[in-house]
Design an enzyme around this catalytic site. Structure first.
Site, mmCIF file in Angstrom:
data_model
loop_
_atom_site.group_PDB
_atom_site.id
_atom_site.type_symbol
_atom_site.label_atom_id
_atom_site.label_comp_id
_atom_site.label_asym_id
_atom_site.label_seq_id
_atom_site.Cartn_x
_atom_site.Cartn_y
_atom_site.Cartn_z
ATOM 1 N N SER A 257 -7.598 4.606 8.843
ATOM 2 C CA SER A 257 -8.224 4.499 7.531
ATOM 3 C C SER A 257 -7.487 3.471 6.665
ATOM 4 O O SER A 257 -8.093 2.562 6.075
ATOM 5 C CB SER A 257 -8.198 5.884 6.868
ATOM 6 N N HIS B 76 0.842 -1.193 0.000
ATOM 7 C CA HIS B 76 0.000 0.000 0.000
ATOM 8 C C HIS B 76 0.874 1.238 0.000
ATOM 9 O O HIS B 76 1.882 1.297 0.690
ATOM 10 C CB HIS B 76 -0.899 0.022 1.240
ATOM 11 N N LYS C 77 -8.619 -0.866 6.044
ATOM 12 C CA LYS C 77 -8.863 -1.415 4.705
ATOM 13 C C LYS C 77 -7.917 -2.579 4.408
ATOM 14 O O LYS C 77 -8.300 -3.574 3.803
ATOM 15 C CB LYS C 77 -8.716 -0.309 3.659
ATOM 16 N N ARG D 173 -13.998 13.784 6.534
ATOM 17 C CA ARG D 173 -12.690 14.407 6.777
ATOM 18 C C ARG D 173 -12.281 15.286 5.610
ATOM 19 O O ARG D 173 -11.679 16.350 5.793
ATOM 20 C CB ARG D 173 -11.628 13.316 7.013
ATOM 21 N N ASP E 32 -14.957 3.717 6.859
ATOM 22 C CA ASP E 32 -13.933 4.559 6.227
ATOM 23 C C ASP E 32 -14.524 5.409 5.112
ATOM 24 O O ASP E 32 -14.142 6.560 4.936
ATOM 25 C CB ASP E 32 -12.779 3.710 5.683
HETATM 26 N N1 URA Z 1 -5.187 7.217 2.351
HETATM 27 C C1 URA Z 1 -6.237 6.609 2.951
HETATM 28 O O1 URA Z 1 -6.681 5.564 2.521
HETATM 29 N N2 URA Z 1 -6.776 7.191 4.024
HETATM 30 C C2 URA Z 1 -6.320 8.338 4.537
HETATM 31 O O2 URA Z 1 -6.854 8.800 5.517
HETATM 32 C C3 URA Z 1 -5.236 8.984 3.913
HETATM 33 C C4 URA Z 1 -4.688 8.376 2.821
#
Ligand code: URA
Ligand code: CA
Length: 437
Positions: A183, A82, A187, A168, A161
């Site tokens: 966040s 990621h 995931k 946000r 999220d």
């Molecule tokens: N990427 C994400 O998936 N979430 C965030 O809060 C910031 C970057």
């Protein structure tokens, strides 16, 4: 429990416990807690922060808000990567087939771009026919069969999220460390991989411009991953300038294909070998990331990395002939050089500004309903440390055939302003800033 009391508690700087965090996340996802209270809570977290325990509990509550993916039907250690989001970051399109070709299964769920950062799904969809929508069964079948798939989120993964991120985004609370960690890690934990390599970006084009903050985020995410039983490593990398030369969807696919042939830009290749070396290490395919790197270089040299890419493209209904004939990718109608108004050495090349310039051409989304033009973007001909003569081409704008002069002029101006040239030579910046294990 009252939401008001919990907002007050956080606002006054106290830590929330697991039951309180569960109550807040569940209540919000169920629609029992209104946006205005959640906004206030997010702002309180932004200012008062969360400790590791709270962040872990936040992540857990977010994972539990929806489905989780079970990849156990796929043999082997499934490894995921990621990136916290950069400009021109084409690594997934290189890494997924590359690491798979070296023997580690990759089931990658990717996202779309927003703002100045691009999204892997948008890039892949510039390949004619390529489908990123896959059922969970198809994803598992694809990875079992050929060792790799890159797909959009399937099922109802981490609904908390989706809601929180949207909130946000409009309340100036995106760049909070525990909120970013929760966040991202929720995931990743929900998508079922056994091991995870994180590319935490810092610098001008990243969410976290501050280097120390990036290391702190890296440590936090590694702690969350390991405490959840997933082998997790974070590599902190420099995003002061865009990665590689291409910024734009089809342009980045082209760059990824070149990298899989061993002909890509050196910084993109370096990042892929570093992250990929760790992915192979965590997957148990080698003892050390340096060995993994050697394995990956052999995979590129033998042509099997490119072969795996073609297999992946065929599996996802795309035309794999793009790998041999790059002109099958969408091509821009207008190609314009940006000439250097003065000479010198490139001192700075602001990633965010280049990302925004590409977005205004139609390569990215201004809002989530924007339509992307796969062909457009910017090719950077000069990077930090490179010498430049007056009138030399700094970059090339790839625009739509009906782009107006006004747009082209403004993009040209943005690109010129993104470059800072000075007479003195500058050192090339380090790309890999550190590793958190
Ligand atoms: N990427 C994400 O998936 N979430 C965030 O809060 C910031 C970057
Ligand atoms: Ca790139």
């Amino acid at each position: 429990m009252r939401v008001y009391d919990l907002i007050l508690k956080k606002r006054n700087g106290s830590a929330l416990n697991k039951a309180e965090i569960d109550f807040l996340i569940n209540g919000y996802v169920q629609g029992k807690i209104p946006d205005y209270q959640m906004s206030a809570l997010m702002m309180a977290i932004y200012f008062k922060d969360m400790n590791e325990e709270e962040t872990l509990n936040l992540t857990g509550a977010m994972v539990n808000s929806g489905d989780t993916i079970d990849l156990s039907a796929i043999p082997g250690v499934k490894v995921d990567k990621h990136s916290t989001g950069g400009v021109g970051d084409t690594t997934t399109i290189v890494l997924a087939p590359l690491v798979a070709a070296a023997g580690a299964p990759v089931a990658k769920l990717s996202g779309r771009g927003l703002g100045h950062t691009g999204g892997t799904l948008d890039k892949l969809e510039s390949i004619p026919g390529f489908k990123t929508e896959m059922s969970l069964d198809d994803l598992v079948a694809a990875v079992s069969q050929i060792g790799v798939a890159v797909a959009g989120q399937t099922g109802n993964l981490v609904p908390a999220d989706k809601l929180l991120y949207a909130l946000r985004d409009v309340t100036a609370t995106v760049d909070s460390m525990p909120l970013i960690a929760g966040s991202i890690m929720s995931k990743k934990l929900a998508s079922g991989a056994d091991a995870l390599v994180l590319d935490v970006k810092t610098g001008d084009g990243a969410f976290l411009k501050d280097r120390e903050a990036a290391f702190e985020l890296a440590r936090m995410m590694v702690a969350i991953g390991n405490r959840a039983g997933r082998k997790t490593v974070a590599v902190v990398t420099n995003m002061d300038q865009p990665l590689g030369a291409a910024v734009g969807n089809a342009l980045e696919v082209k760059e990824a294909i070149e990298t899989l042939k061993g002909e890509g830009p050196p910084d993109l290749e370096e990042l892929c070998l570093t992250l990929g070396g760790w992915m192979l290490t965590l997957a148990g395919k080698c003892a050390h990331p340096d060995q993994g790197r050697d394995l990956l270089m052999k995979t590129i040299a033998s042509g099997s990395a490119l072969e795996k890419f073609k297999e992946m493209v065929r599996q996802q209904h795309g035309n794999d002939a793009v790998a041999e004939d790059l002109s099958l990718l969408p091509q821009a109608g207008k190609v314009v050089a940006v000439k250097a108004p003065s000479g010198g050495y490139v001192q700075r090349l602001e990633a965010e500004a280049i990302g925004l310039a590409a977005m205004s051409l139609g390569a990215g989304r201004e809002n989530k309903d924007s339509v992307i033009d796969p062909a457009v973007g910017i090719m950077l001909n000069k990077k930090i440390g490179d010498p430049v003569q007056v009138g030399e081409s700094l970059a090339t704008i790839h625009a739509s055939v009906d782009a107006q002069a006004e747009l082209l002029n403004s993009v040209q101006k943005m690109v010129i302003e993104a470059y800072e040239l000075q007479d003195v030579m500058v050192e090339k910046e380090e790309l890999i800033l550190g590793v958190v294990e």
